[in-house]
Enzyme design. Structure first.
Site, PDB file in Angstrom:
ATOM      1  N   VAL A   9       0.869  -1.166   0.000  1.00  0.00           N
ATOM      2  CA  VAL A   9       0.000   0.000   0.000  1.00  0.00           C
ATOM      3  C   VAL A   9       0.908   1.219   0.000  1.00  0.00           C
ATOM      4  O   VAL A   9       2.045   1.153   0.468  1.00  0.00           O
ATOM      5  CB  VAL A   9      -0.979   0.041   1.200  1.00  0.00           C
ATOM      6  N   SER A  10       0.427   2.323  -0.523  1.00  0.00           N
ATOM      7  CA  SER A  10       1.275   3.499  -0.698  1.00  0.00           C
ATOM      8  C   SER A  10       1.451   4.329   0.560  1.00  0.00           C
ATOM      9  O   SER A  10       2.496   4.921   0.772  1.00  0.00           O
ATOM     10  CB  SER A  10       0.711   4.387  -1.804  1.00  0.00           C
ATOM     11  N   THR A  11       0.425   4.404   1.403  1.00  0.00           N
ATOM     12  CA  THR A  11       0.488   5.263   2.584  1.00  0.00           C
ATOM     13  C   THR A  11      -0.055   4.530   3.805  1.00  0.00           C
ATOM     14  O   THR A  11      -0.755   3.524   3.684  1.00  0.00           O
ATOM     15  CB  THR A  11      -0.347   6.545   2.390  1.00  0.00           C
TER      16      THR A  11
END
Length: 161
Positions: A9-11
């Site tokens: 996941v990016s964040t």
């Protein structure tokens, strides 16, 4: 044969729940990384990749959760194949070790890269349009204009540092 799941996941605000639910029945181990797709160094992915042995299967939920570009994907998957490691995208029903599966992977990787570039372009266009409308972008200011003026005055009068 081990089935190793890699999720990204990016964040911190994003949740990997969808990927976890999709992979937990397919994998012996799951490894989650929280990192932007544009990061040059992905420590969890590098660790997972270094532990893979011949006959292991690296499984990702979606293509774009593992690779940033078509060229990177094909290079990585070719390197894994040379080591005898298979690659699988969970939500697609094809085997990348077959000629047909590799063709579909090549097409899918190109489409994923195209989709990411289109999204990036649209985001930049939207930000530019907002600026033209006079919108202030970014984080809200911590200080009001009056607080900034007061601080500037105190600095000039050498009342504060």
């Amino acid at each position: 044969m081990r089935r190793i799941g890699y999720l990204r996941v990016s964040t911190e605000e994003q949740r990997p729940d969808r990927q976890i639910e999709g992979l937990k029945a397919l994998c012996d181990e799951l490894h989650v990384e929280t990192l932007s797709a544009v990061s040059k160094h992905r420590p969890v992915y590098e660790e997972v990749k270094s532990r893979l042995a011949a006959d292991d299967v690296l499984i990702v939920w979606d293509f774009d959760r593992a690779y940033r570009s078509a060229a990177e994907a094909l290079a990585e998957i070719n390197a894994l194949n040379k080591r005898g490691v298979r690659f699988r995208i969970a939500n697609f029903g094809f085997d990348t070790s077959t000629a047909e599966g590799y063709l579909l992977l090549t097409i899918l990787s190109g489409m994923s890269e195209f989709e990411r570039r289109i999204l990036s372009r649209r985001t930049k266009e939207g930000l530019a349009a907002a600026r033209l409308r006079g919108k202030t972008l970014g984080r809200p200011r911590k200080l009001t204009a009056s607080q900034i003026d007061n601080a500037r005055r105190r600095l000039q009068a050498r009342e504060s540092t």
